[in-house]
Design a protein around this motif. Sequence first.
Motif, PDB file in Angstrom:
ATOM      1  N   GLY A   1      44.073  35.570  31.753  1.00 18.45           N
ATOM      2  CA  GLY A   1      44.237  36.137  33.076  1.00 18.45           C
ATOM      3  C   GLY A   1      45.526  35.758  33.751  1.00 18.45           C
ATOM      4  O   GLY A   1      45.605  35.692  34.971  1.00 18.45           O
TER       5      GLY A   1
ATOM      6  N   ARG B   1      45.015  36.942  37.299  1.00 14.25           N
ATOM      7  CA  ARG B   1      43.845  37.773  37.565  1.00 14.25           C
ATOM      8  C   ARG B   1      42.882  36.980  38.448  1.00 14.25           C
ATOM      9  O   ARG B   1      42.579  35.823  38.167  1.00 14.25           O
ATOM     10  CB  ARG B   1      43.139  38.155  36.267  1.00 14.25           C
ATOM     11  CG  ARG B   1      41.968  39.107  36.502  1.00 14.25           C
ATOM     12  CD  ARG B   1      41.238  39.510  35.234  1.00 14.25           C
ATOM     13  NE  ARG B   1      42.125  40.119  34.269  1.00 14.25           N
ATOM     14  CZ  ARG B   1      42.338  39.634  33.050  1.00 14.25           C
ATOM     15  NH1 ARG B   1      41.764  38.533  32.653  1.00 14.25           N
ATOM     16  NH2 ARG B   1      43.144  40.257  32.214  1.00 14.25           N
ATOM     17  N   VAL B   2      42.433  37.609  39.519  1.00 14.20           N
ATOM     18  CA  VAL B   2      41.443  37.013  40.410  1.00 14.20           C
ATOM     19  C   VAL B   2      40.332  38.031  40.598  1.00 14.20           C
ATOM     20  O   VAL B   2      40.510  39.216  40.313  1.00 14.20           O
ATOM     21  CB  VAL B   2      42.057  36.625  41.782  1.00 14.20           C
ATOM     22  CG1 VAL B   2      43.081  35.532  41.629  1.00 14.20           C
ATOM     23  CG2 VAL B   2      42.667  37.823  42.485  1.00 14.20           C
ATOM     24  N   SER B   3      39.184  37.564  41.084  1.00 10.35           N
ATOM     25  CA  SER B   3      38.097  38.521  41.301  1.00 10.35           C
ATOM     26  C   SER B   3      38.556  39.560  42.309  1.00 10.35           C
ATOM     27  O   SER B   3      39.072  39.230  43.369  1.00 10.35           O
ATOM     28  CB  SER B   3      36.837  37.809  41.793  1.00 10.35           C
ATOM     29  OG  SER B   3      37.058  37.221  43.040  1.00 10.35           O
ATOM     30  N   GLY B   4      38.462  40.789  41.933  1.00  8.73           N
ATOM     31  CA  GLY B   4      38.858  41.871  42.814  1.00  8.73           C
ATOM     32  C   GLY B   4      40.325  42.230  42.766  1.00  8.73           C
ATOM     33  O   GLY B   4      40.795  43.017  43.573  1.00  8.73           O
TER      34      GLY B   4
ATOM     35  N   ASP C   1      37.959  27.565  35.784  1.00  7.02           N
ATOM     36  CA  ASP C   1      37.178  28.312  36.774  1.00  7.02           C
ATOM     37  C   ASP C   1      38.021  29.335  37.532  1.00  7.02           C
ATOM     38  O   ASP C   1      37.520  30.058  38.392  1.00  7.02           O
ATOM     39  CB  ASP C   1      36.479  27.371  37.745  1.00  7.02           C
ATOM     40  CG  ASP C   1      37.434  26.577  38.629  1.00  7.02           C
ATOM     41  OD1 ASP C   1      38.675  26.767  38.528  1.00  7.02           O
ATOM     42  OD2 ASP C   1      36.943  25.757  39.427  1.00  7.02           O
ATOM     43  N   GLY C   2      39.322  29.417  37.222  1.00 10.94           N
ATOM     44  CA  GLY C   2      40.196  30.419  37.816  1.00 10.94           C
ATOM     45  C   GLY C   2      40.631  30.141  39.245  1.00 10.94           C
ATOM     46  O   GLY C   2      41.221  30.999  39.885  1.00 10.94           O
ATOM     47  N   THR C   3      40.381  28.947  39.754  1.00 10.32           N
ATOM     48  CA  THR C   3      40.708  28.651  41.157  1.00 10.32           C
ATOM     49  C   THR C   3      42.039  27.936  41.344  1.00 10.32           C
ATOM     50  O   THR C   3      42.539  27.879  42.473  1.00 10.32           O
ATOM     51  CB  THR C   3      39.606  27.798  41.813  1.00 10.32           C
ATOM     52  OG1 THR C   3      39.524  26.540  41.129  1.00 10.32           O
ATOM     53  CG2 THR C   3      38.266  28.517  41.781  1.00 10.32           C
TER      54      THR C   3
END
Length: 128
Positions: free
Chosen positions: A27, A46-49, A76-78
């Motif tokens: 991502g 890439r992030v949610s949304g 965790d993508g944060t």
Amino acid sequence: MGDFRACRIAPPPGAALAAAAELDVMGVLAVEIDSGAGAFPILLVRVSGGVAAFVNLCPHRDLPLTYRSTRVVSADGTLVRCSNHDAAFRVADGRGVEGLGVGCALDTVPVIVDADGIICVGENTPPA
């Protein structure tokens, strides 16, 4: 945190950065955009949304966040972690939250994904 547009080689609003499909399995995608005055480094995440974007330079050392590795997004993508010295920055707003990132922030780049799936520089003002 500064405004990326203050840099003379910053890409203008509407500049195409990459196809959204190019964001790899992790991502993340590091790109350099030639605005005619030089190559401008941008990190797409890439992030949610959607997609978040930052100037791909660690504010601590002025080296690309991806200098040693493109594996810079936490599991965790944060968080985005500098591959040079592990400084950590929140993906949500670029603020430094761990290590040498504390007290620093990444310069955010507003982006949109157009109807053709191309990530472009947006016109919104990045958060302060």
